[in-house]
Write a protein that holds these residues in place. Structure first.
Motif, PDB file in Angstrom:
ATOM      1  N   VAL A   1      46.012   5.027 -33.043  1.00  0.00           N
ATOM      2  CA  VAL A   1      46.738   5.942 -33.933  1.00  0.00           C
ATOM      3  C   VAL A   1      46.394   5.582 -35.376  1.00  0.00           C
ATOM      4  CG1 VAL A   1      49.002   6.887 -34.550  1.00  0.00           C
ATOM      5  CG2 VAL A   1      48.637   5.958 -32.269  1.00  0.00           C
TER       6      VAL A   1
ATOM      7  N   LEU B   1      55.472   6.620 -39.052  1.00  0.00           N
ATOM      8  CA  LEU B   1      56.377   5.859 -38.204  1.00  0.00           C
ATOM      9  C   LEU B   1      56.161   4.382 -38.501  1.00  0.00           C
ATOM     10  CD1 LEU B   1      58.434   6.538 -35.939  1.00  0.00           C
ATOM     11  CD2 LEU B   1      56.644   6.001 -34.291  1.00  0.00           C
TER      12      LEU B   1
ATOM     13  N   LYS C   1      56.710   0.668 -37.290  1.00  0.00           N
ATOM     14  CA  LYS C   1      56.977  -0.011 -36.014  1.00  0.00           C
ATOM     15  C   LYS C   1      56.924  -1.515 -36.203  1.00  0.00           C
ATOM     16  CE  LYS C   1      54.935   3.357 -32.870  1.00  0.00           C
ATOM     17  NZ  LYS C   1      53.837   3.637 -31.936  1.00  0.00           N
TER      18      LYS C   1
ATOM     19  N   MET D   1      61.881   0.712 -34.951  1.00  0.00           N
ATOM     20  CA  MET D   1      61.041   1.894 -35.186  1.00  0.00           C
ATOM     21  C   MET D   1      61.781   2.849 -36.132  1.00  0.00           C
ATOM     22  SD  MET D   1      59.011   3.422 -31.900  1.00  0.00           S
ATOM     23  CE  MET D   1      59.833   4.962 -31.698  1.00  0.00           C
TER      24      MET D   1
ATOM     25  N   GLU E   1      52.256   3.903 -38.904  1.00  0.00           N
ATOM     26  CA  GLU E   1      51.410   4.844 -38.161  1.00  0.00           C
ATOM     27  C   GLU E   1      51.686   6.274 -38.569  1.00  0.00           C
ATOM     28  OE1 GLU E   1      51.995   4.375 -33.958  1.00  0.00           O
ATOM     29  OE2 GLU E   1      50.780   2.551 -33.879  1.00  0.00           O
ATOM     30  N   LYS E   2      50.688   7.096 -38.441  1.00  0.00           N
ATOM     31  CA  LYS E   2      50.872   8.543 -38.555  1.00  0.00           C
ATOM     32  C   LYS E   2      51.875   8.930 -37.476  1.00  0.00           C
ATOM     33  CE  LYS E   2      49.972  12.760 -39.736  1.00  0.00           C
ATOM     34  NZ  LYS E   2      50.690  13.070 -40.986  1.00  0.00           N
TER      35      LYS E   2
ATOM     36  N   ILE F   1      53.309  11.119 -34.705  1.00  0.00           N
ATOM     37  CA  ILE F   1      52.850  12.174 -33.792  1.00  0.00           C
ATOM     38  C   ILE F   1      54.082  12.971 -33.366  1.00  0.00           C
ATOM     39  CG2 ILE F   1      51.534  12.664 -31.670  1.00  0.00           C
ATOM     40  CD1 ILE F   1      49.962  10.950 -33.718  1.00  0.00           C
TER      41      ILE F   1
ATOM     42  N   HIS G   1      53.474  10.763 -23.269  1.00  0.00           N
ATOM     43  CA  HIS G   1      53.152   9.385 -22.897  1.00  0.00           C
ATOM     44  C   HIS G   1      52.261   9.458 -21.657  1.00  0.00           C
ATOM     45  CE1 HIS G   1      54.508   5.083 -21.815  1.00  0.00           C
ATOM     46  NE2 HIS G   1      53.650   5.463 -20.904  1.00  0.00           N
TER      47      HIS G   1
ATOM     48  N   GLN H   1      61.526  10.666 -20.525  1.00  0.00           N
ATOM     49  CA  GLN H   1      62.214   9.428 -20.837  1.00  0.00           C
ATOM     50  C   GLN H   1      63.536   9.729 -21.502  1.00  0.00           C
ATOM     51  OE1 GLN H   1      59.939   6.577 -23.000  1.00  0.00           O
ATOM     52  NE2 GLN H   1      58.115   6.839 -21.732  1.00  0.00           N
TER      53      GLN H   1
ATOM     54  N   HIS I   1      63.907   5.603 -24.383  1.00  0.00           N
ATOM     55  CA  HIS I   1      62.771   4.746 -24.051  1.00  0.00           C
ATOM     56  C   HIS I   1      62.812   4.187 -22.628  1.00  0.00           C
ATOM     57  CE1 HIS I   1      61.634   5.281 -28.159  1.00  0.00           C
ATOM     58  NE2 HIS I   1      62.759   4.769 -28.579  1.00  0.00           N
TER      59      HIS I   1
ATOM     60  N   GLU J   1      48.518   2.147 -22.302  1.00  0.00           N
ATOM     61  CA  GLU J   1      49.443   3.202 -22.665  1.00  0.00           C
ATOM     62  C   GLU J   1      48.855   3.970 -23.843  1.00  0.00           C
ATOM     63  OE1 GLU J   1      53.514   1.404 -22.549  1.00  0.00           O
ATOM     64  OE2 GLU J   1      53.767   2.770 -24.250  1.00  0.00           O
TER      65      GLU J   1
ATOM     66  N   ILE K   1      49.248   7.520 -26.430  1.00  0.00           N
ATOM     67  CA  ILE K   1      50.101   8.609 -26.885  1.00  0.00           C
ATOM     68  C   ILE K   1      49.166   9.785 -27.106  1.00  0.00           C
ATOM     69  CG2 ILE K   1      49.982   7.994 -29.343  1.00  0.00           C
ATOM     70  CD1 ILE K   1      52.989   8.757 -29.487  1.00  0.00           C
TER      71      ILE K   1
ATOM     72  N   MET L   1      48.219   2.881 -27.572  1.00  0.00           N
ATOM     73  CA  MET L   1      49.513   2.424 -28.099  1.00  0.00           C
ATOM     74  C   MET L   1      49.720   0.955 -27.783  1.00  0.00           C
ATOM     75  SD  MET L   1      51.510   4.922 -29.367  1.00  0.00           S
ATOM     76  CE  MET L   1      53.152   4.710 -28.852  1.00  0.00           C
ATOM     77  N   GLU L   2      49.648   0.614 -26.505  1.00  0.00           N
ATOM     78  CA  GLU L   2      49.772  -0.784 -26.132  1.00  0.00           C
ATOM     79  C   GLU L   2      49.251  -0.975 -24.723  1.00  0.00           C
ATOM     80  OE1 GLU L   2      54.268  -1.591 -25.054  1.00  0.00           O
ATOM     81  OE2 GLU L   2      54.168  -0.464 -26.917  1.00  0.00           O
TER      82      GLU L   2
ATOM     83  N   THR M   1      58.682  14.165 -24.375  1.00  0.00           N
ATOM     84  CA  THR M   1      59.578  13.039 -24.603  1.00  0.00           C
ATOM     85  C   THR M   1      60.964  13.472 -25.103  1.00  0.00           C
ATOM     86  OG1 THR M   1      58.673  12.780 -26.804  1.00  0.00           O
ATOM     87  CG2 THR M   1      57.666  11.465 -25.088  1.00  0.00           C
TER      88      THR M   1
HETATM   89  C1  MV4 Z   1      55.128   6.961 -31.557  1.00  0.00           C
HETATM   90  C2  MV4 Z   1      55.681   8.247 -31.599  1.00  0.00           C
HETATM   91  C3  MV4 Z   1      55.177   9.127 -32.512  1.00  0.00           C
HETATM   92  N1  MV4 Z   1      54.173   8.752 -33.345  1.00  0.00           N
HETATM   93  N2  MV4 Z   1      54.137   6.637 -32.393  1.00  0.00           N
HETATM   94  C4  MV4 Z   1      58.258   5.009 -28.527  1.00  0.00           C
HETATM   95  C5  MV4 Z   1      58.232   3.666 -27.855  1.00  0.00           C
HETATM   96  C6  MV4 Z   1      56.881   3.104 -28.128  1.00  0.00           C
HETATM   97  N3  MV4 Z   1      56.260   2.625 -26.913  1.00  0.00           N
HETATM   98  C7  MV4 Z   1      56.112   4.183 -28.758  1.00  0.00           C
HETATM   99  N4  MV4 Z   1      56.981   5.270 -29.068  1.00  0.00           N
HETATM  100  C8  MV4 Z   1      56.583   6.291 -29.856  1.00  0.00           C
HETATM  101  N5  MV4 Z   1      55.560   6.022 -30.716  1.00  0.00           N
HETATM  102  C9  MV4 Z   1      53.683   7.522 -33.266  1.00  0.00           C
HETATM  103  N6  MV4 Z   1      52.717   7.171 -34.115  1.00  0.00           N
HETATM  104  C10 MV4 Z   1      56.705   8.560 -30.703  1.00  0.00           C
HETATM  105  C11 MV4 Z   1      57.163   7.571 -29.845  1.00  0.00           C
HETATM  106  C12 MV4 Z   1      58.203   7.948 -28.924  1.00  0.00           C
HETATM  107  C13 MV4 Z   1      57.947   8.066 -27.553  1.00  0.00           C
HETATM  108  C14 MV4 Z   1      56.677   7.788 -27.023  1.00  0.00           C
HETATM  109  C15 MV4 Z   1      56.437   7.907 -25.669  1.00  0.00           C
HETATM  110  C16 MV4 Z   1      57.469   8.300 -24.830  1.00  0.00           C
HETATM  111  C17 MV4 Z   1      58.718   8.571 -25.335  1.00  0.00           C
HETATM  112  C18 MV4 Z   1      58.974   8.447 -26.690  1.00  0.00           C
HETATM  113  C19 MV4 Z   1      60.243   8.725 -27.200  1.00  0.00           C
HETATM  114  C20 MV4 Z   1      60.479   8.597 -28.536  1.00  0.00           C
HETATM  115  C21 MV4 Z   1      59.457   8.206 -29.398  1.00  0.00           C
END
Ligand code: MV4
Length: 671
Positions: free
Chosen positions: A131, A156, A158, A168, A200-201, A203, A208, A232, A235, A275, A277, A292-293, A442
């Motif tokens: 990202v 965002l 984090k 977050m 992060e930008k 999204i 997911h 979800q 989370h 994982e 996004i 993401m991770e 999500t």
């Molecule tokens: C994000 C995002 C939007 N933009 N990152 C939530 C937990 C963590 N694992 C990553 N998450 C997110 N990261 C950017 N740059 C939105 C979320 C997010 C989310 C991501 C996957 C599934 C459900 C979610 C619920 C809320 C926010």
């Protein structure tokens, strides 16, 4: 192959690992805490070792005690499952140092993915899309604000050590940035002891989507396609599926290749998940997904991958840990069909998903329709010590619609009493239009929360049926004919023709009379209903109203009944008509067990006068003593238990004589 494996976990995942070990002729050692003395995983394993008291920090997280148990049992490997010690690099290292195999990646690989900023930098270097954002070491607020402006709002923030959404913050503009950063850093510092953040930008319409990867010690890495975990809540994943709906083939290929590249970059061995996004604002596109991770363990939702690939991922873990190469290479792996997994939890969706604890008095799981991975059976307790998941319900079909319909049916066959579950919520989710149409996202659950969680009022027929059951009218005539009472005509002298139901604190008077073979007329809260009952082949009851029949199940307790039908369920208690008619739930006329346990002392006899605050009973539950005192001055009316008796949560222990006045019936809730 490994000879003996110690499973450093509990619940469904311990049971699931033990099953594959058994199939492969590998001996198993379970570990358990005080609360898990009689747990299913303990009874399935070849042997079991007690590792400490109930709190996880004193048992399942005691790496030293677990390694010691493995050595003493003569195990040659430890499987960490998920959670607990599974992603602890020090534990992985200690296991290996003790001369045992760790069924998972190297401690170096776990450590490399442990912090978000370092993992992102590593992935970027390996050519995996990440990202857009800042993930360096500089933490000066002015510098980070400049970075945020370069990235473009919204951004965002984090925590680099974050997880589960902690630390977050979404930031809309430059003015709001500093305060959000300070607050994210405070939260991260308190939660993880590490205030460092990345930017992060943001999204806006994320999906997911994660890729299952597998590596071995010979330099091979494959991927086993994707899972969509977009459904979800806070989370927590609720329903997962594989493959991802709407996934174009070119994007699948790109994601698979990126995931393999990521795993290769850290010489990954064993099962892992990358994982990503995805920005789904204009559908899924191959240039709109980002790392993401990485989860360096077997995941909860691994069964959907197993269902579409035919691979037993635990078998692969055992083979790879014993030094074998991957059983299949990339061109031998294919997606076949569609799969869903729903997580059945002990929680009360109607009350904001409050975790529920207590004894699972009755438990039917839909094993004919689904793969059911569970770590509990009827009679077990859902304790407050661990994750309250009851089971994972996994369905597979040739296509998405079939697999989803099957999931819906399977969920309507879940029948649990004693502990509230999220089965109804899950079943409604399987019928939610956007989800049915293959558009999970999500935010879906939050947007539709009220329709997914509202309390559907029971029908009058359901209440009449409950009354019939609680009156004893449906009781078996003989022990081996459980529905004997249904088929024959019953003499009215044998059963009461009036009962007062307790519907979540509302009192509902029901009177009834037989009108023929299995036919009844009832008056429920003053309104007449006519229905008949017969027995369906599978132990259910067919409730016929105005020419249409529906299948319902009754599960009865001592003085309560739960009716399961249409994927919903209703619980009713029986108010004793002899104890007086104005025993309002909040009027203090009934003393109920606040938790399941033993009645240690009972100091009440019918007719005795008691003073407010006087001890009437002492219960023992979860090694605690609980004193139950008289809520007001009064006279004991009924004593419904005996000293030394084991009672369920909510069991009525004793009642007081009513104070005065006319009976007042509560209105049943409508809609
Ligand atoms: C994000 C995002 C939007 N933009 N990152 C939530 C937990 C963590 N694992 C990553 N998450 C997110 N990261 C950017 N740059 C939105 C979320 C997010 C989310 C991501 C996957 C599934 C459900 C979610 C619920 C809320 C926010």
């Amino acid at each position: 192959m490994l000879r003996k494996v110690l499973i450093a976990n509990r619940g469904e995942i311990a049971c699931r690992i033990i099953r594959t070990c058994h199939r492969l002729g590998v001996a198993t050692v379970a570990v358990y805490s005080d609360a898990d003395r009689d747990a299913l995983h303990v009874s399935l394993a070849g042997e079991a070792v007690h590792v400490g008291p109930s709190p996880a920090a004193e048992s399942y997280l005691r790496g030293d005690a677990i390694i010691d148990a493995a050595l003493r049992a003569g195990a040659d490997a430890i499987h960490p499952g998920y959670g607990f010690l599974s992603e602890n690099p020090d534990f992985a290292w200690a296991v290996t140092s003790a001369g045992l195999r760790f069924i998972g990646p190297s401690s170096d690989a776990i450590r490399a993915m442990g912090l978000k900023d370092a993992a992102k930098a590593l992935m970027e270097k390996a050519g995996v899309p990440v990202v857009p954002g800042y993930h360096g070491a500089e933490q000066d607020p002015d510098f980070l604000l400049d970075e945020a402006e370069r990235i473009g709002f919204p951004v965002l923030i984090k925590a680099r050590a974050g997880g589960g959404g902690k630390g977050m913050r979404r930031v809309e503009n430059a003015e709001a940035f500093r305060e959000a950063l300070a607050s994210a850093q405070r939260e991260a510092s308190a939660a993880f002891g590490d205030a460092s953040c990345l930017i992060e930008k943001y999204i806006a319409h994320p999906r997911h989507i994660e890729i299952q990867v597998f590596g071995d010690d010979h330099g091979n890495v494959v991927h086993l396609f994707e899972r969509d975990c977009s459904l979800q809540r806070r989370h927590q994943k609720v329903i997962e599926e594989a493959p991802a709906p709407g996934m174009p083939e070119d994007m699948r290929r790109a994601m698979g290749e990126a995931a393999v590249k990521a795993a290769m970059a850290i010489s990954y061995s064993g099962a892992g998940t990358i994982e990503f996004i995805a920005d789904a604002s204009e559908g899924l596109k191959p240039d709109r997904f980002w790392f993401m991770e990485m989860n360096t363990r077997l995941q909860v939702e691994h069964p959907v991958t197993e269902a579409i690939t035919g691979v037993d991922l635990v078998e692969w873990q055992l083979r790879v840990a014993s030094g074998e190469p991957l059983p299949r290479l990339q061109d031998e792996l294919f997606i076949s069909g569609w799969a869903f997994e729903a997580r059945l939890y002990a929680e009360d969706a109607e009350r904001g998903f409050l975790p529920a604890t207590g004894q699972l008095v009755h438990l039917d799981l839909p094993e004919e329709l689904a793969r059911v991975d569970s770590g509990v059976r009827a009679g077990d307790r859902i304790s407050p010590f661990y994750d309250p998941m009851i089971a994972k319900i996994i369905t597979r079909g040739p296509d998405r619609q079939t697999a989803l319909s099957l999931l819906s049916s399977a969920l309507s066959e879940v029948r649990a009493t004693g502990v509230t579950t999220n089965a109804t919520f899950l079943r409604r989710l399987t019928m939610q239009t956007d989800f049915v149409e293959g558009k999970p996202d999500t935010g879906l659950i939050d947007r539709h929360l009220s329709e997914l969680t509202f309390h559907r009022a029971p029908s009058r027929e359901a209440m009449a049926l409950a009354a019939l059951e609680l009156s004893g009218t449906l009781q078996p005539k003989t022990a081996n004919d459980p529905w004997g009472g249904l088929s024959g005509f019953r003499l009215w002298s044998q059963a009461s023709d009036f009962v007062e139901l307790d519907d979540r604190g509302h009192h509902v008077p029901v009177s009834f009379a037989s009108t023929g073979e299995g036919a009844y007329a009832a008056t429920v809260d003053g309104k007449r209903v006519d229905f008949s009952l017969s027995r369906s082949g599978d132990g259910a009851c067919l409730l016929e109203v105005e020419g249409s029949k529906r299948r319902v199940h009754l599960v009865s307790g001592q003085r309560d009944v739960t009716i399961f039908g249409d994927g919903e369920n209703w619980h009713f208690g029986l108010l004793d008509p002899l104890a007086g008619e104005d025993e309002a739930a909040d009027g203090g006329d009934r003393i109920v067990a606040p938790m399941p346990g033993l009645v240690k002392l009972l100091r009440a006899v019918p007719g005795a006068a008691v003073a407010k605050g006087e001890t009437l009973a002492i219960m023992e539950a979860m090694k605690m003593e609980l004193t139950l005192a008289a809520p007001r001055d009064g006279t004991i009316a009924e004593v419904l238990v005996a000293q030394g008796e084991q009672v369920v949560e909510g069991a009525m222990l004793l009642t007081l004589e009513p104070e005065d006045g006319e009976p007042e019936y509560g209105e049943p809730e409508d809609g």
